[in-house]
Design a protein around this motif. Structure first.
Motif, mmCIF file in Angstrom:
data_model
loop_
_atom_site.group_PDB
_atom_site.id
_atom_site.type_symbol
_atom_site.label_atom_id
_atom_site.label_comp_id
_atom_site.label_asym_id
_atom_site.label_seq_id
_atom_site.Cartn_x
_atom_site.Cartn_y
_atom_site.Cartn_z
ATOM 1 N N ASP A 1 0.806 -1.227 0.000
ATOM 2 C CA ASP A 1 0.000 0.000 0.000
ATOM 3 C C ASP A 1 0.834 1.270 0.000
ATOM 4 O O ASP A 1 0.419 2.289 -0.548
ATOM 5 N N PHE A 2 1.992 1.222 0.655
ATOM 6 C CA PHE A 2 2.847 2.402 0.768
ATOM 7 C C PHE A 2 4.302 2.014 0.563
ATOM 8 O O PHE A 2 4.706 0.901 0.898
ATOM 9 N N MET A 3 5.069 2.954 0.023
ATOM 10 C CA MET A 3 6.510 2.792 -0.120
ATOM 11 C C MET A 3 7.164 3.961 0.609
ATOM 12 O O MET A 3 6.842 5.124 0.341
ATOM 13 N N LEU A 4 8.063 3.634 1.531
ATOM 14 C CA LEU A 4 8.771 4.643 2.302
ATOM 15 C C LEU A 4 10.231 4.679 1.893
ATOM 16 O O LEU A 4 10.835 3.638 1.641
ATOM 17 N N LYS A 5 10.794 5.858 1.858
ATOM 18 C CA LYS A 5 12.241 6.018 1.707
ATOM 19 C C LYS A 5 12.737 6.484 3.067
ATOM 20 O O LYS A 5 12.332 7.541 3.549
ATOM 21 N N ILE A 6 13.594 5.672 3.656
ATOM 22 C CA ILE A 6 14.059 5.915 5.024
ATOM 23 C C ILE A 6 15.564 6.123 5.000
ATOM 24 O O ILE A 6 16.293 5.357 4.363
ATOM 25 N N ILE A 7 16.025 7.151 5.689
ATOM 26 C CA ILE A 7 17.457 7.446 5.785
ATOM 27 C C ILE A 7 17.855 7.392 7.254
ATOM 28 O O ILE A 7 17.271 8.095 8.089
ATOM 29 N N VAL A 8 18.855 6.557 7.560
ATOM 30 C CA VAL A 8 19.373 6.416 8.927
ATOM 31 C C VAL A 8 20.895 6.273 8.875
ATOM 32 O O VAL A 8 21.483 6.131 7.796
ATOM 33 N N HIS A 9 21.501 6.240 10.049
ATOM 34 C CA HIS A 9 22.961 6.127 10.134
ATOM 35 C C HIS A 9 23.460 4.748 9.714
ATOM 36 O O HIS A 9 24.369 4.617 8.903
ATOM 37 N N ASP A 10 22.864 3.714 10.270
ATOM 38 C CA ASP A 10 23.370 2.365 10.013
ATOM 39 C C ASP A 10 22.275 1.335 10.286
ATOM 40 O O ASP A 10 21.138 1.689 10.609
ATOM 41 N N MET A 11 22.634 0.072 10.162
ATOM 42 C CA MET A 11 21.669 -1.012 10.345
ATOM 43 C C MET A 11 21.092 -1.018 11.761
ATOM 44 O O MET A 11 19.903 -1.283 11.957
ATOM 45 N N ARG A 12 21.908 -0.721 12.747
ATOM 46 C CA ARG A 12 21.440 -0.682 14.136
ATOM 47 C C ARG A 12 20.356 0.386 14.307
ATOM 48 O O ARG A 12 19.340 0.149 14.954
ATOM 49 N N GLU A 13 20.562 1.551 13.699
ATOM 50 C CA GLU A 13 19.565 2.617 13.804
ATOM 51 C C GLU A 13 18.288 2.236 13.044
ATOM 52 O O GLU A 13 17.175 2.534 13.488
ATOM 53 N N TYR A 14 18.441 1.548 11.916
ATOM 54 C CA TYR A 14 17.254 1.101 11.182
ATOM 55 C C TYR A 14 16.461 0.084 11.998
ATOM 56 O O TYR A 14 15.236 0.145 12.063
ATOM 57 N N GLN A 15 17.163 -0.833 12.623
ATOM 58 C CA GLN A 15 16.485 -1.837 13.447
ATOM 59 C C GLN A 15 15.716 -1.155 14.587
ATOM 60 O O GLN A 15 14.571 -1.508 14.864
ATOM 61 N N ALA A 16 16.336 -0.159 15.223
ATOM 62 C CA ALA A 16 15.653 0.574 16.297
ATOM 63 C C ALA A 16 14.422 1.304 15.751
ATOM 64 O O ALA A 16 13.358 1.309 16.372
ATOM 65 N N PHE A 17 14.569 1.915 14.574
ATOM 66 C CA PHE A 17 13.446 2.598 13.940
ATOM 67 C C PHE A 17 12.307 1.615 13.655
ATOM 68 O O PHE A 17 11.146 1.873 13.978
ATOM 69 N N LEU A 18 12.669 0.474 13.083
ATOM 70 C CA LEU A 18 11.677 -0.534 12.722
ATOM 71 C C LEU A 18 10.950 -1.064 13.959
ATOM 72 O O LEU A 18 9.716 -1.136 13.980
ATOM 73 N N MET A 19 11.696 -1.405 14.986
ATOM 74 C CA MET A 19 11.114 -2.021 16.180
ATOM 75 C C MET A 19 10.384 -1.018 17.078
ATOM 76 O O MET A 19 9.329 -1.336 17.616
#
Length: 155
Positions: free
Chosen positions: A107-125
């Motif tokens: 339904d949606f596509m997001l473009k996400i910018i973060v520092h690294d994989m750890r920050e993405y995981q925190a964002f996701l969770m």
């Protein structure tokens, strides 16, 4: 609503998309026009919403935002109210640079910018997973950026 754009307006837009810091005098010189009509055209383009805003483009890697992720979202519920609530929540998330309502499996596509994989995981969770109407997500990690343009061409 489409706005009538003549060839001079197109040239103004082309120059401003390359360098938004051009003064009216510099722009007029490049177009072989006097400054007053150029100033009036730019103001009209701004007033009509053709020029939405002026921004500084930041090199994300120089500010330690090295990871770009495209995340597809499937909603649990597709009622108008539920979709509107999702949009209200997603626009508040600083990590989300762009959000598109799309057709197909998601339904949606997001473009996400973060520092690294750890920050993405925190964002996701901690952020994305806390939104109540998300049914599923699918993340695609960008390995390298081949082309990234901000200027609209062929106006």
């Amino acid at each position: 609503m489409a706005i009538k754009i003549d060839p001079t307006d197109k040239e103004i837009l082309r120059h401003l998309q390359q360098d938004a810091l051009l003064t009216t005098k510099e722009l007029a010189s490049r177009l072989n026009l006097s400054p007053t009509p150029v100033y009036e055209r730019v103001r009209r383009l701004e007033k009509d919403g053709v020029i939405k805003k002026y921004v500084a483009l930041v090199d994300r890697e120089k500010v330690l935002k090295d990871l770009m992720v495209f995340c597809s979202i499937r909603l649990k519920e597709h009622a108008q109210e539920a979709g509107a609530r999702f949009v209200q929540e997603i626009v508040r998330l600083d990590e989300v640079q762009e959000c598109y309502n799309i057709s197909g499996d998601y339904d949606f596509m997001l473009k996400i910018i973060v520092h690294d994989m750890r920050e993405y995981q925190a964002f996701l969770m901690n952020k994305l997973a806390s939104l109540e109407n998300i049914g599923s997500t699918h993340s695609i990690f960008v390995m390298s950026e081949i082309k990234h343009e901000t200027a609209l061409v062929g106006i």
